[in-house]
Design a protein around this motif. Structure first.
Motif, PDB file in Angstrom:
ATOM      1  N   HIS A  79      -7.969   1.715   3.434  1.00 34.93           N
ATOM      2  CA  HIS A  79      -7.706   3.064   3.952  1.00 34.93           C
ATOM      3  C   HIS A  79      -7.695   4.110   2.837  1.00 34.93           C
ATOM      4  O   HIS A  79      -8.287   5.178   2.979  1.00 34.93           O
ATOM      5  N   GLY A  80      -7.022   3.810   1.741  1.00 32.28           N
ATOM      6  CA  GLY A  80      -6.912   4.787   0.661  1.00 32.28           C
ATOM      7  C   GLY A  80      -8.011   4.612  -0.371  1.00 32.28           C
ATOM      8  O   GLY A  80      -8.411   3.489  -0.702  1.00 32.28           O
ATOM      9  N   TYR A  81      -8.488   5.719  -0.891  1.00 33.63           N
ATOM     10  CA  TYR A  81      -9.560   5.663  -1.885  1.00 33.63           C
ATOM     11  C   TYR A  81      -9.105   4.921  -3.140  1.00 33.63           C
ATOM     12  O   TYR A  81      -9.885   4.212  -3.771  1.00 33.63           O
ATOM     13  N   TYR A  82      -7.826   5.080  -3.502  1.00 29.73           N
ATOM     14  CA  TYR A  82      -7.284   4.486  -4.725  1.00 29.73           C
ATOM     15  C   TYR A  82      -7.480   2.972  -4.729  1.00 29.73           C
ATOM     16  O   TYR A  82      -7.927   2.384  -5.720  1.00 29.73           O
ATOM     17  N   SER A  83      -7.158   2.326  -3.616  1.00 34.17           N
ATOM     18  CA  SER A  83      -7.292   0.869  -3.547  1.00 34.17           C
ATOM     19  C   SER A  83      -8.681   0.443  -3.091  1.00 34.17           C
ATOM     20  O   SER A  83      -9.181  -0.618  -3.485  1.00 34.17           O
ATOM     21  N   ALA A 120      -6.712  -8.676  10.679  1.00 34.99           N
ATOM     22  CA  ALA A 120      -6.879  -8.287   9.266  1.00 34.99           C
ATOM     23  C   ALA A 120      -6.265  -6.926   8.967  1.00 34.99           C
ATOM     24  O   ALA A 120      -6.870  -6.081   8.313  1.00 34.99           O
ATOM     25  N   THR A 121      -5.038  -6.735   9.429  1.00 31.89           N
ATOM     26  CA  THR A 121      -4.347  -5.467   9.165  1.00 31.89           C
ATOM     27  C   THR A 121      -4.200  -5.221   7.678  1.00 31.89           C
ATOM     28  O   THR A 121      -4.294  -4.081   7.207  1.00 31.89           O
ATOM     29  N   TRP A 122      -3.971  -6.288   6.912  1.00 31.83           N
ATOM     30  CA  TRP A 122      -3.803  -6.136   5.465  1.00 31.83           C
ATOM     31  C   TRP A 122      -5.051  -5.536   4.831  1.00 31.83           C
ATOM     32  O   TRP A 122      -4.950  -4.623   3.991  1.00 31.83           O
ATOM     33  N   PHE A 123      -6.225  -5.999   5.254  1.00 32.50           N
ATOM     34  CA  PHE A 123      -7.473  -5.497   4.670  1.00 32.50           C
ATOM     35  C   PHE A 123      -7.743  -4.064   5.120  1.00 32.50           C
ATOM     36  O   PHE A 123      -8.228  -3.238   4.334  1.00 32.50           O
ATOM     37  N   ILE A 124      -7.422  -3.766   6.356  1.00 35.94           N
ATOM     38  CA  ILE A 124      -7.624  -2.399   6.876  1.00 35.94           C
ATOM     39  C   ILE A 124      -6.761  -1.418   6.086  1.00 35.94           C
ATOM     40  O   ILE A 124      -7.204  -0.311   5.737  1.00 35.94           O
ATOM     41  N   LYS A 125      -5.528  -1.815   5.772  1.00 31.63           N
ATOM     42  CA  LYS A 125      -4.656  -0.930   4.987  1.00 31.63           C
ATOM     43  C   LYS A 125      -5.173  -0.772   3.562  1.00 31.63           C
ATOM     44  O   LYS A 125      -5.119   0.314   2.985  1.00 31.63           O
ATOM     45  N   TRP A 126      -5.677  -1.847   2.992  1.00 39.40           N
ATOM     46  CA  TRP A 126      -6.201  -1.778   1.627  1.00 39.40           C
ATOM     47  C   TRP A 126      -7.430  -0.881   1.550  1.00 39.40           C
ATOM     48  O   TRP A 126      -7.676  -0.238   0.539  1.00 39.40           O
ATOM     49  N   THR A 137       0.819  -1.222   0.000  1.00 35.02           N
ATOM     50  CA  THR A 137       0.000   0.000   0.000  1.00 35.02           C
ATOM     51  C   THR A 137       0.842   1.257   0.000  1.00 35.02           C
ATOM     52  O   THR A 137       0.349   2.330  -0.336  1.00 35.02           O
ATOM     53  N   ASN A 138       2.109   1.138   0.403  1.00 35.41           N
ATOM     54  CA  ASN A 138       2.964   2.320   0.488  1.00 35.41           C
ATOM     55  C   ASN A 138       3.394   2.827  -0.887  1.00 35.41           C
ATOM     56  O   ASN A 138       3.813   3.976  -1.006  1.00 35.41           O
ATOM     57  N   PHE A 139       3.309   1.965  -1.920  1.00 37.12           N
ATOM     58  CA  PHE A 139       3.850   2.405  -3.201  1.00 37.12           C
ATOM     59  C   PHE A 139       3.003   2.043  -4.414  1.00 37.12           C
ATOM     60  O   PHE A 139       3.329   2.454  -5.520  1.00 37.12           O
ATOM     61  N   TRP A 140       1.904   1.288  -4.253  1.00 39.41           N
ATOM     62  CA  TRP A 140       1.192   0.906  -5.476  1.00 39.41           C
ATOM     63  C   TRP A 140       0.415   2.043  -6.126  1.00 39.41           C
ATOM     64  O   TRP A 140       0.011   1.949  -7.282  1.00 39.41           O
TER      65      TRP A 140
END
Length: 1299
Positions: A361-365, A353-359, A303-306
């Motif tokens: 978080h941003g509108y882009y993903s 489910a930290t991975w899903f929470i990060k995904w 999520t930091n760079f995609w």
């Protein structure tokens, strides 16, 4: 300059190699040679150990030896020539000069050339040695490869184990081609293993960009399924993930995900049965777990760079993840034949489910995630929902199985767990599912996925159903068991559910769709209703569960929509199918908790924590005007006060030492008692947020203790509560508007602290702090440093009642000597030092005389906006004479009396105050001088003066205030209705004609028309049995009694202002003074018979009404100075309900109130009118209501200010007359609607001034520009239709305001 010897070159070579090895990790992580060079260039900035490296120390010593004498000579030359010393401001200049001259010297050039030549030799030697080592390694490897095919792979990258040397090894395309061939699945395992080791040592960027990558990738994925090879493949993948671009890593990720999915499909690992467990150390599980772990690590980092790459790359990653997690075996399997799936291992690794929470978080993903879930992978949401329902249905069994399993295993809590039971895997999957669903429903498109159809369920599961399931889980498992390893605090079901509910409460749309529903409130309050009706609540742990319920209810009540749901919607069914409001259930349950009268709840369960939790729910309701309106009848303030007194007395008994008592038990009990006492005080204190609530708090007798508690928290800068966004500013302002409130503030030490803080900022500043650069002289008299203190003082002294309590009957010190360390500690001291600066002693006692005195005059200008406050200051301290004398002393030639006054900040401020206090009038009737100079030839065009009256330029031409037009519709109506059929019909006709005249010809309602209308309407109302509110008091105007009546200095000064205003309006003549004095004596004599004999210690309660009677003055002007007509009108008006609100002097300490309310010192204009203004503002003009909250000011203070002085100086005379007439004709509730209309009119200015932090000053100093009654009459009619049933009904209840 000596040349470097061969020994020096050898030493440099060794030190350089040592440096490169020390930073090898940083260089190896660089994606390219350019990045590595950039890293070396900026090594000093990024490496904290830079100056500890031996190579750097060597260079520093070499430079010192080579250039030390040169630098010393340059310093001596400069200091000798310029006479400077290397201190102070010249220090930096000296350093720059010496550095520049040294770098320009021949010695420096020679040193650099020598160093450069030597380093070239050193670096070339290192490179040659490296190439020789490379060739030797390759030759040795070729010799050993045929004979030792199973030997360890020899690193062909360096002659040592240095990771630095590895990062600079390059692999040729031919070598990669060979490795790809060796990794073919048909090759022997030993060959493939050696090839994998070689591949792991090569730079990933070279491997991933080679022509053979497609073949390599295929062979690597095949190797993943083999236990002996998968470890090396994972190592290469991990290295590639950390150093490769997304277009490459997404291929690796998708292939890895497919490989994991294929492994699960092939092996069909059994889910553990009741008695069995999963051992993660088993080869197959361990291999899969490592692969899922690598996937999960990448999921959390990507999520930091995609966002920097095309969306299709991100979509491939997301889709491959969902495909893996949506993988399910044959659904026909029985419960005992359940198969282990990828999501179970992912839940073990990333349980929340930290991975899903990060995904998400941003509108882009998030858009891609939600689109894929909706179109292709809804089964993932379905599986999570099924797991939550499964856990809810079998919660008791899960808990018992876990307890049995732990008793058998007897694990060491400190050891790492390697065996997981069926129940633990299910619970991890449940936690993962709950966190996933909780994040999903936060967003609109996530909520649109509901309802969801499940197998074995007839009806689809809606969003509301999901929330009910969560609440049911909370009921079944309200707190973690102490022995429950898997249910730690953060992973207990109740904590997880509460986290989801808290998140939903914080978002308006989420709360509206998920929580503000009838069924949710019913579910939350079902246990409460059961306990209230004497039934047992089906709760595992009643105290813990009810506390959690209260927490959720409080957060719902903290939102506008949630509060409306609680207060106004009958959502709950109680006995006999009767529906009621949630607010009533909550407050009834809270009262029973306080009284401990719940038979279905054991005494051990009724803890202070539980009581405090439900009190907090009630607090979210009663600290709003509309909530207090509903809860007031229950007398919660009395119950809280009684509980506080009981607890306070208990605390005193516990604190008394008893012989033989156990100290530890006593200390713990004492601590619990003190916490409970503070909880009750805090709850009582929050009644002070609203005007009516402040009256209720005052009636409990605990106001002083509550304010002291507030001050203790205020000084610590503590938050009001977890649900409150702002501090105590609004509460302090609300309290300061009343006499008992400001007395409590003073006794608590708040006023003293405020004065000391102001003095410290104004006079002391921060001079004791080391000065880097001088503090700039303030351009504004309040400045940024003192602005907060200035506004706090304005809030404190906004009400004339607070000014009376803090200043009344208190003289100024006027000492003959002030020490420089002497600080004021009270408001009179502050006035003495900052405003009444009338002697050289006071001037010399100020460090910043002009700034501090200007600040004082600025504060005086705001204080004098309240006419009663100005009259008090003038009567006690002769403010005007003092200011005029100061102006006289500011003339260049003191011997002349007509000289020009010197223009400075003090004279400009004094001129403004003198005009403000002497000239009376609304926005189009007077002109106030500016406070700032302007550009041009005449920077200050406003004339100054040395005696009253001010120059005529400050007075504008008056409007026609005595319109006697007989063609006015109202005049025609009054002339034709001398003998009405009935009072009611006459009044209705009059109101209709009045509204019509206001809408069409508002300017005709002045002069004789207005006076005739008021006389007729008041006469009809006072003679009507239905309209009369107060019993008419007989009054015989005995000349002796009237003449003996003594008017106070304040009243006499008020009369002077009234006469000036009447003469300006051409309604009075100069000889009207005696008539007004006579009228004032009549009303004072009459009103003295309408007041109780008080025992209050408040200054404002001891000698009748201390302010000036502005309504009497207004009526006198309306009647054009006719004393008899004015007195008759006032006597008739005194029997009407309207008089209680438009005539503050009439209702002051009135006999018509209960003794405790009459002695409270709080006017019904404040606790009734201003209370409903705040309530209506929140509903009708919410932006203005929010602006007041943010500024720390309150609408009630401003309304009380306006209404107490009948809008004098704020509205033009025509509008003042229409205000009085509207309240009399249309009803007293129009006073509320008028204030709301004014705030609506001022909304643009209020929002702008709030942003610039000057709302209080603007509202107090500026007149209400452009407001016309006629423009807002329709708006007031709308408010009447919506709120009259509430507002007028409560106004009629003012005789019993606390019942």
């Amino acid at each position: 300059m000596s040349q470097l010897s061969a020994e020096d070159e050898a030493e440099l070579q060794s030190l350089l190699k040592q440096l490169l090895r020390s930073i090898s990790d940083k260089i190896s992580g660089a994606p390219s040679t350019e990045c590595a060079e950039e890293l070396l260039l900026h090594l000093e900035e990024t490496d904290r150990n830079f100056h500890n490296y031996e190579f750097v120390k060597y260079l520093r010593q070499y430079v010192e030896n080579s250039m030390g004498t040169v630098v010393d000579e340059e310093i001596k030359n400069l200091t000798r020539v310029e006479g400077q010393h290397a201190v102070g401001a010249g220090h930096d200049t000296l350093i720059h000069t010496v550095t520049r001259r040294t770098r320009d010297s021949a010695e420096y050039q020679q040193m650099m050339q020598t160093l450069k030549n030597t380093m070239i030799v050193v670096v070339e030697s290192l490179i040659n040695k490296f190439e020789e080592d490379q060739l030797r390694k390759e030759e040795l490897h070729r010799e050993m490869e045929p004979s030792q095919s199973n030997s360890q792979f020899i690193d062909n990258c360096s002659d040592s184990d240095s990771s630095f040397n590895q990062s600079y090894a390059f692999i040729r395309q031919e070598q990669l081609q060979v490795l790809a061939e060796k990794l073919d699945p048909t090759k022997p395992k030993e060959v493939r293993c050696d090839a994998l080791r070689a591949l792991c040592c090569a730079p990933p960027s070279d491997v991933l960009s080679c022509e053979s990558w497609s073949v390599l990738r295929k062979n690597l994925c095949a190797a993943l399924t083999e236990p002996d090879l998968s470890e090396n493949v994972m190592q290469f993948f991990a290295k590639s993930f950390s150093s490769s671009p997304l277009n490459v890593t997404r291929e690796i990720y998708t292939n890895l995900a497919k490989s994991v999915e294929a492994s699960f499909l092939t092996h069909k690992l059994s889910f553990p049965s009741v008695s069995a467990a999963v051992n993660i150390n088993s080869p197959e599980i361990s291999r899969l777990l490592k692969q899922v772990r690598l996937l999960n690590d990448f999921q959390k980092e990507v999520t930091n760079f995609w966002i920097r790459h095309p969306e299709k790359y991100m979509e491939e990653i997301i889709e491959s993840t969902f495909s893996l997690l949506s993988f399910h075996h044959d659904r026909g399997l029985t419960e005992t034949e359940k198969i282990l799936e990828p999501v179970h291992l992912l839940a073990l690794l990333d349980v929340k489910a930290t991975w899903f929470i990060k995904w998400m978080h941003g509108y882009y993903s998030r858009t891609v995630v939600l689109r894929l879930l909706e179109r292709k992978y809804k089964s993932l949401v379905l599986g999570a929902l099924q797991q939550c329902m499964h856990y809810s249905d079998s919660c008791e069994r899960f808990t018992s199985e876990a307890a049995d399993h732990r008793s058998e295993q007897q694990r060491n809590p400190g050891s790492l767990q390697s065996v997981y039971s069926r129940q633990e895997l299910e619970y991890a999957f449940f936690v993962h599912s709950l966190c996933l669903l909780g994040k999903l429903i936060v967003y609109t498109n996530g909520r649109k996925l509901f309802p969801i159809k499940l197998r074995k369920h007839k009806d689809p599961i809606s969003l509301t159903d999901l929330i009910v399931i969560m609440i049911d889980i909370m009921y079944r498992h309200p707190r973690p068991l102490h022995s429950d390893v898997c249910h730690t605090d953060s992973l207990s079901p109740s904590c997880l559910v509460m986290e989801v509910l808290w998140t939903l409460c914080e978002r308006t749309e989420c709360a509206a769709e998920c929580l503000h529903q009838t069924r949710i409130v019913e579910t939350l309050l079902a246990p409460v209703i059961a306990l209230l009706t004497g039934r047992q609540a089906k709760l595992k742990s009643p105290a813990s569960t009810l506390t959690l319920i209260a927490d959720v209810l409080a957060r719902i009540a903290n939102t506008d929509q949630g509060l409306t749901l609680f207060l106004y919607e009958k959502t709950l069914v109680v006995a006999h199918n009767e529906r009621t409001f949630a607010a009533h259930i909550i407050v009834q349950f809270t009262l029973k908790l306080l009284d401990k009268t719940l038979p279905s709840l054991s005494e051990s369960d009724v803890t202070p924590a539980l009581c405090g939790a439900f009190i907090f729910v009630c607090r979210q309701m009663y600290n709003t005007c509309e909530g207090l309106q509903v809860l007031r009848t229950y007398g919660l303030h009395k119950a809280l006060a009684a509980a506080w007194r009981k607890t306070s007395s208990l605390a005193e008994r516990i604190s008394t030492p008893v012989l033989g008592a156990i100290a530890a038990t006593s200390a713990g009990e004492m601590q619990n008692t003190l916490v409970w006492e503070e909880t009750l005080l805090d709850s009582l204190l929050n009644f002070a947020v609203t005007p009516k609530g402040l009256l209720l708090l005052q009636q409990t007798g605990a106001i002083n203790e509550c304010i002291s508690y507030m001050f203790s928290r205020f000084t610590k800068k503590l938050q009001v509560s977890r649900c409150e966004k702002f501090g105590y500013g609004v509460m302090v302002t609300q309290v300061a508007a009343t006499a008992p409130g400001v007395v409590a503030l003073q006794s608590s030490g708040f006023v003293r602290a405020l004065v000391v803080e102001l003095w410290s900022a104004l006079e002391c500043g921060s001079d004791d702090v080391k000065v880097v650069r001088p503090r700039p002289a303030p351009m504004d008299h309040t400045g940024r440093i003192c602005h907060k203190s200035f506004l706090s003082l304005v809030n404190l002294l906004s009400s004339s009642q607070s000014v009376w309590e803090l200043l009344g009957r208190r003289s100024l010190a006027n000492k003959s000597e002030y020490t420089l360390r002497e600080m004021p500690t009270s408001i009179p001291d502050l006035i003495d030092r900052l405003i009444a600066v009338n002697s050289d002693v006071k001037i010399h006692s100020l460090f910043h005389y002009e700034q501090s005195h200007t600040f004082g005059l600025r504060l005086l200008g705001v204080l004098c906006c309240c006419l009663d406050s100005f009259l008090l200051l003038e009567s006690q301290y002769n403010i005007c004479s003092m200011l005029l004398q100061s102006q006289r002393e500011n003339v260049p030639d003191p011997d002349t009396t007509d000289g020009a006054i010197i223009i400075d900040s003090l004279s400009v401020e004094r001129n403004h105050v003198l005009v403000r206090v002497n000239v009376v009038g609304g926005p189009s009737e007077r002109r106030l001088p500016a406070r700032r100079l302007q550009e041009g030839e005449h920077p200050y065009p406003w004339p100054m003066f040395l005696c009253f009256p001010p120059p005529p330029c400050y007075i504008l031409n008056p409007q026609d205030s005595h319109n006697n037009s007989q063609d006015c519709e109202i005049s025609s109506f009054l002339a034709s209705s001398k003998e009405p059929v009935s009072e009611e019909s006459w009044l209705e006709n009059c109101r209709r004609h009045y509204c019509k005249a206001m809408a069409s010809k508002p300017n005709t309602l002045t002069g004789k028309v207005l006076s005739d209308l008021l006389e007729n309407v008041v006469a009809h109302l006072s003679s009507s049995a239905s309209e009369g509110f107060f019993s008419p008091a007989p009054y015989k105007a005995e000349e002796k009694n009237v003449k003996n009546a003594v008017l106070s200095t304040v009243e006499q000064l008020g009369i002077d202002s009234c006469i000036r205003y009447g003469c300006y309006l051409k309604l009075l003549t100069e000889d009207a003074m005696n008539d007004l004095v006579l009228l004032m004596k009549h009303t004072k004599t009459f009103l003295s018979t309408q007041r109780i004999t008080t025992t209050s210690t408040l200054i404002s309660q001891q000698d009748g009404y201390l302010g000036h009677d502005w309504l009497t003055s207004t009526v006198f002007l309306v009647m054009a100075g006719n004393t008899d007509r004015s007195l008759n009108l006032l006597l008739n008006l005194s029997s009407l309900l309207t008089s209680a609100f438009i005539w503050p002097a009439r209702i002051h300490a009135s006999v018509h109130f209960p003794q405790e309310v009459a002695e409270s010192g709080i006017s019904p204009v404040y606790w009734c009118t201003a209370h409903y203004v705040e309530m209506l503002l929140k509903a009708e003009v919410p932006l203005v209501h929010s602006a007041f909250r943010m500024s720390g000011f309150t609408p009630s203070q401003m309304c009380f200010h306006w209404l107490t002085q009948c809008f004098w100086n704020y509205l033009d005379w025509t509008e003042i007359c229409q205000y009085i007439c509207t309240c009399v004709v249309m009803g007293p509730d129009y006073q509320v609607y008028l204030c709301v209309a004014i705030f609506r009119h001022l909304q643009p200015e209020i929002l702008q001034r709030t942003q610039s932090q000057e709302l209080q000053v603007f509202l107090k100093e500026e007149p209400i520009q452009g407001f016309k009654f006629s423009k807002y009459l329709d708006f007031m009619h709308e408010l009447e239709r919506s709120y009259r049933s509430i507002v007028l009904a409560d106004m009629r209840n003012i005789k019993k305001p606390v019942h």
